[in-house]
Design an enzyme around this catalytic site. Structure first.
Site, PDB file in Angstrom:
ATOM      1  CG  HIS A 107      -1.656  -1.081   1.624  1.00  0.00           C
ATOM      2  ND1 HIS A 107      -3.023  -1.074   1.457  1.00  0.00           N
ATOM      3  CD2 HIS A 107      -1.365  -2.300   2.148  1.00  0.00           C
ATOM      4  CE1 HIS A 107      -3.533  -2.234   1.861  1.00  0.00           C
ATOM      5  NE2 HIS A 107      -2.539  -2.998   2.291  1.00  0.00           N
ATOM      6  CE1 TYR A 108      -2.136   6.345  -1.903  1.00  0.00           C
ATOM      7  CE2 TYR A 108      -0.820   6.088  -3.885  1.00  0.00           C
ATOM      8  CZ  TYR A 108      -1.966   6.517  -3.263  1.00  0.00           C
ATOM      9  OH  TYR A 108      -2.951   7.120  -3.991  1.00  0.00           O
ATOM     10  CB  THR A 109       0.578   6.197   4.257  1.00  0.00           C
ATOM     11  OG1 THR A 109       1.491   7.104   3.624  1.00  0.00           O
ATOM     12  CG2 THR A 109       1.363   5.132   5.006  1.00  0.00           C
TER      13      THR A 109
ATOM     14  CD  GLU B 249      -1.107   1.438   4.522  1.00  0.00           C
ATOM     15  OE1 GLU B 249      -0.677   2.256   3.677  1.00  0.00           O
ATOM     16  OE2 GLU B 249      -2.301   1.081   4.573  1.00  0.00           O
TER      17      GLU B 249
ATOM     18  CG  HIS C 197      -5.171  -1.604  -1.014  1.00  0.00           C
ATOM     19  ND1 HIS C 197      -5.481  -0.579  -0.158  1.00  0.00           N
ATOM     20  CD2 HIS C 197      -6.144  -2.547  -0.846  1.00  0.00           C
ATOM     21  CE1 HIS C 197      -6.593  -0.907   0.502  1.00  0.00           C
ATOM     22  NE2 HIS C 197      -7.007  -2.074   0.106  1.00  0.00           N
TER      23      HIS C 197
ATOM     24  CG  ASP D 249      -3.169   1.881  -1.861  1.00  0.00           C
ATOM     25  OD1 ASP D 249      -4.316   1.664  -2.262  1.00  0.00           O
ATOM     26  OD2 ASP D 249      -2.709   1.390  -0.816  1.00  0.00           O
TER      27      ASP D 249
HETATM   28 ZN   LIG Z   1      -4.049   0.644   0.651  1.00  0.00          ZN
END
Ligand SMILES: [Zn+2]
Length: 248
Positions: free
Chosen positions: A29-31, A94, A136, A146
């Site tokens: 993911h990215y935050t 993340e 994600h 993301d």
């Molecule tokens: Zn995510």
């Protein structure tokens, strides 16, 4: 190999994986928040009810929020290879980046180095197959973007993480066949729900043809679908082949 330095910042947002607890998937993911601190605070906020196993800052610092044996709340409503409840079987990382909403930017080298090292450790610890390392947006194409088109999947693949087949040329003159594309997407693992492949196609492009993620089925996307499908089929076959583990 130098041991990875991991600091603990326990989140209350975890649960039991249920039985049998079998980890065989890695979700990146990215935050998507203005700062790392804001993201970590949210991932540790009992009211937010979200979490991840790890957070990796832009300077490469790694935080553990939830122990791997427990279930973190990172995938949300999602689906891969026809299965839902992916939090039960996955580890979530993340990766700090403001994301599309707050100023999406490239992931720095120090951060990618930590992503590589952590992913390699987890993949080897749980024998996670290459086709089960996903973004994600791959598992929630309708809702998520993301880690996004700037995320360096080719670099990870060079480090033995995930799938990134070589691009074959030439790729013009390929028939654009939507039914076939839906078949390819499903064979790769995407869940195409409503016979409209647009969201899944966009997620596929974001991941495997990041130069243009418009959800349109052009001939380059057709070619890439076929390359990725072949690579996934090979990875799936390899993951079913028993291997001997020397010394473990
Ligand atoms: Zn995510």
């Amino acid at each position: 190999m130098i041991p990875i330095e991991i600091r603990d910042r326990p989140s209350p947002n975890f649960g039991s994986r249920g039985e049998p607890a079998h980890i065989d998937m890695l979700v990146l993911h990215y935050t998507g928040m203005a700062s790392a601190e804001a993201a970590i605070e949210r991932l540790c906020d009992p009211d937010a009810k979200v979490s991840a196993h790890y957070v990796i800052e832009e300077n490469g610092a790694i935080w553990r929020l939830v122990p791997e044996t427990l279930r973190a709340s990172h995938a949300g409503l999602s689906c891969w290879e026809g299965k839902t409840d992916l939090n039960a079987v996955s580890l979530g990382i993340e990766i700090v980046n403001p994301g599309h909403e707050w100023g999406y930017r490239p992931f720095p080298d120090a951060q990618m180095l930590s992503v590589e090292r952590l992913c390699r450790t987890l993949i080897s610890r749980y024998s996670i197959p290459a086709h089960r390392v996903v973004g994600h947006s791959d598992i929630a194409p309708d809702r998520k973007t993301d880690p996004g088109e700037l995320f360096d999947w080719p670099r990870l693949a060079r480090a033995g993480i995930g799938i990134w087949p070589r691009t074959e040329l030439p790729r013009s003159g390929l028939a654009v066949d939507e039914a076939r594309a839906i078949g390819d997407l499903a064979a790769i693992g995407y869940c195409v729900t409503d016979n409209s492949p647009t969201a899944a196609l966009r997620a596929f492009q974001r991941r495997f043809r990041p130069a243009r993620c418009d959800g349109l089925l052009d001939s380059e996307t057709v070619a890439r679908l076929s390359e990725v499908r072949t690579a996934v089929t090979q990875a799936r076959a390899a993951s079913r082949t028993p291997t001997s583990h020397v010394g473990s």
